[in-house]
Design a protein around this motif. Structure first.
Motif, PDB file in Angstrom:
ATOM      1  N   MET A   1       0.850  -1.160   0.000  1.00 18.70           N
ATOM      2  CA  MET A   1       0.000   0.000   0.000  1.00 18.70           C
ATOM      3  C   MET A   1       0.896   1.224   0.000  1.00 18.70           C
ATOM      4  N   GLN A   2       0.414   2.267  -0.649  1.00 19.90           N
ATOM      5  CA  GLN A   2       1.191   3.485  -0.798  1.00 19.90           C
ATOM      6  C   GLN A   2       0.281   4.683  -0.554  1.00 19.90           C
ATOM      7  N   VAL A   3       0.792   5.675   0.151  1.00 25.52           N
ATOM      8  CA  VAL A   3       0.038   6.900   0.404  1.00 25.52           C
ATOM      9  C   VAL A   3       0.901   8.080  -0.009  1.00 25.52           C
ATOM     10  N   ARG A   4       0.305   8.965  -0.803  1.00 21.43           N
ATOM     11  CA  ARG A   4       0.999  10.192  -1.197  1.00 21.43           C
ATOM     12  C   ARG A   4       0.144  11.376  -0.754  1.00 21.43           C
ATOM     13  N   TYR A   5       0.787  12.313  -0.093  1.00 23.70           N
ATOM     14  CA  TYR A   5       0.093  13.516   0.382  1.00 23.70           C
ATOM     15  C   TYR A   5       0.659  14.711  -0.347  1.00 23.70           C
ATOM     16  N   ASP A   6      -0.219  15.541  -0.889  1.00 26.73           N
ATOM     17  CA  ASP A   6       0.174  16.767  -1.564  1.00 26.73           C
ATOM     18  C   ASP A   6      -0.340  17.935  -0.743  1.00 26.73           C
ATOM     19  N   LEU A   7       0.563  18.609  -0.054  1.00 32.10           N
ATOM     20  CA  LEU A   7       0.200  19.712   0.826  1.00 32.10           C
ATOM     21  C   LEU A   7      -0.458  20.854   0.064  1.00 32.10           C
ATOM     22  N   GLU A   8       0.100  21.212  -1.082  1.00 32.92           N
ATOM     23  CA  GLU A   8      -0.455  22.325  -1.868  1.00 32.92           C
ATOM     24  C   GLU A   8      -1.861  22.026  -2.367  1.00 32.92           C
ATOM     25  N   ALA A   9      -2.093  20.799  -2.804  1.00 35.19           N
ATOM     26  CA  ALA A   9      -3.411  20.412  -3.322  1.00 35.19           C
ATOM     27  C   ALA A   9      -4.366  20.009  -2.209  1.00 35.19           C
ATOM     28  N   ALA A  11      -4.511  17.122  -0.722  1.00 37.75           N
ATOM     29  CA  ALA A  11      -5.051  15.855  -1.220  1.00 37.75           C
ATOM     30  C   ALA A  11      -4.176  14.681  -0.794  1.00 37.75           C
ATOM     31  N   ILE A  12      -4.821  13.526  -0.655  1.00 41.54           N
ATOM     32  CA  ILE A  12      -4.128  12.269  -0.377  1.00 41.54           C
ATOM     33  C   ILE A  12      -4.534  11.268  -1.447  1.00 41.54           C
ATOM     34  N   PHE A  13      -3.542  10.549  -1.963  1.00 42.93           N
ATOM     35  CA  PHE A  13      -3.764   9.499  -2.951  1.00 42.93           C
ATOM     36  C   PHE A  13      -3.346   8.190  -2.291  1.00 42.93           C
ATOM     37  N   VAL A  14      -4.283   7.255  -2.145  1.00 42.13           N
ATOM     38  CA  VAL A  14      -4.026   5.982  -1.471  1.00 42.13           C
ATOM     39  C   VAL A  14      -4.109   4.859  -2.506  1.00 42.13           C
ATOM     40  N   PHE A  44      -8.355   0.288  -7.543  1.00 50.23           N
ATOM     41  CA  PHE A  44      -7.018   0.017  -7.011  1.00 50.23           C
ATOM     42  C   PHE A  44      -6.508   1.172  -6.155  1.00 50.23           C
ATOM     43  N   ALA A  45      -7.179   2.351  -6.239  1.00 46.61           N
ATOM     44  CA  ALA A  45      -6.726   3.508  -5.478  1.00 46.61           C
ATOM     45  C   ALA A  45      -7.883   4.475  -5.246  1.00 46.61           C
ATOM     46  N   TYR A  46      -7.707   5.314  -4.236  1.00 48.10           N
ATOM     47  CA  TYR A  46      -8.673   6.383  -3.933  1.00 48.10           C
ATOM     48  C   TYR A  46      -7.914   7.685  -3.792  1.00 48.10           C
ATOM     49  N   GLU A  47      -8.554   8.744  -4.237  1.00 46.28           N
ATOM     50  CA  GLU A  47      -8.002  10.085  -4.080  1.00 46.28           C
ATOM     51  C   GLU A  47      -8.973  10.885  -3.217  1.00 46.28           C
ATOM     52  N   PHE A  48      -8.444  11.496  -2.187  1.00 46.27           N
ATOM     53  CA  PHE A  48      -9.247  12.295  -1.268  1.00 46.27           C
ATOM     54  C   PHE A  48      -8.793  13.745  -1.362  1.00 46.27           C
ATOM     55  N   LEU A  49      -9.735  14.645  -1.608  1.00 44.27           N
ATOM     56  CA  LEU A  49      -9.446  16.063  -1.754  1.00 44.27           C
ATOM     57  C   LEU A  49      -9.914  16.820  -0.516  1.00 44.27           C
ATOM     58  N   ALA A  50      -9.375  18.005  -0.305  1.00 45.09           N
ATOM     59  CA  ALA A  50      -9.734  18.857   0.836  1.00 45.09           C
ATOM     60  C   ALA A  50      -9.579  18.096   2.152  1.00 45.09           C
ATOM     61  N   VAL A  51      -8.480  17.354   2.290  1.00 45.66           N
ATOM     62  CA  VAL A  51      -8.297  16.489   3.451  1.00 45.66           C
ATOM     63  C   VAL A  51      -8.113  17.253   4.759  1.00 45.66           C
ATOM     64  N   SER A  52      -7.755  18.515   4.695  1.00 44.54           N
ATOM     65  CA  SER A  52      -7.627  19.290   5.930  1.00 44.54           C
ATOM     66  C   SER A  52      -8.987  19.475   6.598  1.00 44.54           C
ATOM     67  N   GLN A  53     -10.059  19.245   5.860  1.00 48.84           N
ATOM     68  CA  GLN A  53     -11.416  19.334   6.397  1.00 48.84           C
ATOM     69  C   GLN A  53     -11.933  17.968   6.841  1.00 48.84           C
ATOM     70  N   GLY A  54     -11.109  16.924   6.677  1.00 48.53           N
ATOM     71  CA  GLY A  54     -11.496  15.571   7.054  1.00 48.53           C
ATOM     72  C   GLY A  54     -11.650  14.693   5.838  1.00 48.53           C
ATOM     73  N   ILE A  78      -5.603  14.535  10.208  1.00 48.96           N
ATOM     74  CA  ILE A  78      -6.768  14.279   9.357  1.00 48.96           C
ATOM     75  C   ILE A  78      -7.830  13.552  10.168  1.00 48.96           C
ATOM     76  N   ALA A  79      -9.045  14.080  10.123  1.00 50.55           N
ATOM     77  CA  ALA A  79     -10.175  13.423  10.797  1.00 50.55           C
ATOM     78  C   ALA A  79     -10.788  12.437   9.823  1.00 50.55           C
TER      79      ALA A  79
END
Length: 81
Positions: A1-9, A11-14, A44-54, A78-79
């Motif tokens: 499993m791999q998680v990438r976090y983009d602070l500027e966007a 967003a988290i890509f799992v 195979f993956a999920y992308e979550f946007l606006a993660v600072s809001q949960g 992240i909540a």
């Protein structure tokens, strides 16, 4: 499993598993969530946007839900709901 976090966007890509036959595109679940499908039609993956809001995991299958919850649990900022 791999998680990438983009602070500027904000967003988290799992990536849960390797894509079978390569990537086939994404499907928007709602305004802040995108599932990514492989050529076999599996998510195979999920992308979550606006993660600072949960992050909402509502409607995600039980197997994927457990993997994502376990992966994101150590991230205190992240909540996950």
């Amino acid at each position: 499993m791999q998680v990438r976090y983009d602070l500027e966007a904000d967003a988290i890509f799992v990536v849960l598993r390797p894509p079978t036959g390569g990537e086939a595109g994404g499907r928007r679940l709602d305004e802040t969530r995108i599932s990514h499908l492989d050529r076999a039609g599996r998510v195979f993956a999920y992308e979550f946007l606006a993660v600072s809001q949960g992050v909402s995991l509502e409607g995600i299958g039980a197997d994927d839900l457990a993997l994502i919850s376990e992966t994101l649990q150590p991230v205190k900022a992240i909540a996950v709901a």
